[in-house]
Scaffold this motif. Structure first.
Motif, PDB file in Angstrom:
ATOM      1  N   VAL A 163     -22.135  33.488 -47.959  1.00 50.79           N
ATOM      2  CA  VAL A 163     -21.678  33.173 -46.612  1.00 50.79           C
ATOM      3  C   VAL A 163     -21.528  31.659 -46.531  1.00 50.79           C
ATOM      4  N   LEU A 164     -20.387  31.218 -46.075  1.00 51.77           N
ATOM      5  CA  LEU A 164     -20.065  29.793 -46.074  1.00 51.77           C
ATOM      6  C   LEU A 164     -19.922  29.304 -44.649  1.00 51.77           C
ATOM      7  N   GLY A 165     -20.240  28.030 -44.446  1.00 52.34           N
ATOM      8  CA  GLY A 165     -20.102  27.482 -43.110  1.00 52.34           C
ATOM      9  C   GLY A 165     -19.906  25.982 -43.113  1.00 52.34           C
ATOM     10  N   TRP A 166     -19.322  25.509 -42.051  1.00 55.35           N
ATOM     11  CA  TRP A 166     -19.174  24.072 -41.793  1.00 55.35           C
ATOM     12  C   TRP A 166     -19.912  23.739 -40.503  1.00 55.35           C
ATOM     13  N   TYR A 167     -20.594  22.610 -40.539  1.00 57.67           N
ATOM     14  CA  TYR A 167     -21.333  22.101 -39.384  1.00 57.67           C
ATOM     15  C   TYR A 167     -20.950  20.633 -39.200  1.00 57.67           C
ATOM     16  N   ARG A 168     -21.262  20.124 -38.039  1.00 61.11           N
ATOM     17  CA  ARG A 168     -21.029  18.693 -37.817  1.00 61.11           C
ATOM     18  C   ARG A 168     -22.120  18.123 -36.912  1.00 61.11           C
ATOM     19  N   GLN A 169     -22.297  16.821 -37.044  1.00 64.09           N
ATOM     20  CA  GLN A 169     -23.279  16.137 -36.225  1.00 64.09           C
ATOM     21  C   GLN A 169     -22.683  14.838 -35.726  1.00 64.09           C
ATOM     22  N   ALA A 170     -22.535  14.747 -34.420  1.00 66.34           N
ATOM     23  CA  ALA A 170     -22.034  13.534 -33.786  1.00 66.34           C
ATOM     24  C   ALA A 170     -23.202  12.587 -33.538  1.00 66.34           C
ATOM     25  N   PRO A 171     -22.928  11.299 -33.415  1.00 67.36           N
ATOM     26  CA  PRO A 171     -24.008  10.334 -33.167  1.00 67.36           C
ATOM     27  C   PRO A 171     -24.803  10.700 -31.916  1.00 67.36           C
ATOM     28  N   GLY A 172     -26.113  10.743 -32.062  1.00 69.08           N
ATOM     29  CA  GLY A 172     -26.982  11.029 -30.935  1.00 69.08           C
ATOM     30  C   GLY A 172     -27.043  12.485 -30.523  1.00 69.08           C
ATOM     31  N   LYS A 173     -26.402  13.363 -31.300  1.00 64.65           N
ATOM     32  CA  LYS A 173     -26.384  14.786 -30.947  1.00 64.65           C
ATOM     33  C   LYS A 173     -26.957  15.617 -32.078  1.00 64.65           C
ATOM     34  N   GLU A 174     -27.286  16.855 -31.746  1.00 63.21           N
ATOM     35  CA  GLU A 174     -27.791  17.755 -32.766  1.00 63.21           C
ATOM     36  C   GLU A 174     -26.639  18.304 -33.613  1.00 63.21           C
ATOM     37  N   ARG A 175     -26.983  18.736 -34.799  1.00 63.41           N
ATOM     38  CA  ARG A 175     -25.993  19.356 -35.668  1.00 63.41           C
ATOM     39  C   ARG A 175     -25.541  20.669 -35.039  1.00 63.41           C
ATOM     40  N   GLU A 176     -24.236  20.912 -35.077  1.00 65.20           N
ATOM     41  CA  GLU A 176     -23.690  22.120 -34.493  1.00 65.20           C
ATOM     42  C   GLU A 176     -22.805  22.860 -35.491  1.00 65.20           C
ATOM     43  N   TRP A 177     -22.786  24.155 -35.334  1.00 61.90           N
ATOM     44  CA  TRP A 177     -21.934  25.014 -36.159  1.00 61.90           C
ATOM     45  C   TRP A 177     -20.489  24.855 -35.738  1.00 61.90           C
ATOM     46  N   VAL A 178     -19.598  24.795 -36.721  1.00 58.08           N
ATOM     47  CA  VAL A 178     -18.175  24.625 -36.457  1.00 58.08           C
ATOM     48  C   VAL A 178     -17.385  25.879 -36.847  1.00 58.08           C
ATOM     49  N   ALA A 179     -17.635  26.376 -38.051  1.00 55.68           N
ATOM     50  CA  ALA A 179     -16.868  27.520 -38.544  1.00 55.68           C
ATOM     51  C   ALA A 179     -17.650  28.207 -39.649  1.00 55.68           C
ATOM     52  N   GLY A 180     -17.379  29.495 -39.833  1.00 50.12           N
ATOM     53  CA  GLY A 180     -18.048  30.243 -40.884  1.00 50.12           C
ATOM     54  C   GLY A 180     -17.126  31.283 -41.474  1.00 50.12           C
ATOM     55  N   ILE A 181     -17.399  31.644 -42.725  1.00 42.12           N
ATOM     56  CA  ILE A 181     -16.606  32.675 -43.379  1.00 42.12           C
ATOM     57  C   ILE A 181     -17.506  33.488 -44.278  1.00 42.12           C
ATOM     58  N   SER A 182     -17.400  34.796 -44.160  1.00 42.33           N
ATOM     59  CA  SER A 182     -18.152  35.697 -45.014  1.00 42.33           C
ATOM     60  C   SER A 182     -17.168  36.630 -45.698  1.00 42.33           C
TER      61      SER A 182
END
Length: 118
Positions: free
Chosen positions: A33-52
């Motif tokens: 299972v694959l995924g992309w996440y991102r983290q903006a300055p001062g924010k928590e890491r968030e899920w962006v997209a996933g593929i299974s």
């Protein structure tokens, strides 16, 4: 053990595009299972997209904030996942991380910076 190497980040103007890549090492990939996440300055890491993948079908899903603009994909032969990002907005700025799950463990890439600014 899986190691992930990301590439493709950079500086882009609003409305522009970037494609991120994440290459995996190790013996498996096609069932992960694959995924992309991102983290903006001062924010928590968030899920962006996933593929299974089940049987021969890939199932992709996206955060509402990127739906219609981002596309996640995988090339099992190359053991690589991608994130095509179109119509980028300043709020897409952040460090982008890829993640794979082999059914037992999560593995993370080192992150790649994406900056959307004029």
């Amino acid at each position: 053990q899986v190691q992930l190497v990301e590439s493709g980040g950079g500086l882009v103007q609003p409305g522009g595009s970037l494609r991120l890549s994440c290459a995996a090492s190790g013996s498996g990939f096609s069932g992960y299972v694959l995924g992309w996440y991102r983290q903006a300055p001062g924010k928590e890491r968030e899920w962006v997209a996933g593929i299974s993948r089940r049987a021969i079908i890939n199932y992709a899903d996206y955060a509402d904030s990127v739906k219609g603009r981002f596309t996640i994909s995988r090339d099992n032969a190359k053991k690589t996942m991608y994130l095509q990002m179109n119509n980028l907005k300043p709020e897409d700025t952040g460090v982008y991380y890829c993640k794979v799950n082999d059914g037992l463990h999560d593995y993370w890439g080192q992150g790649t910076q994406v900056t959307v600014s004029s």
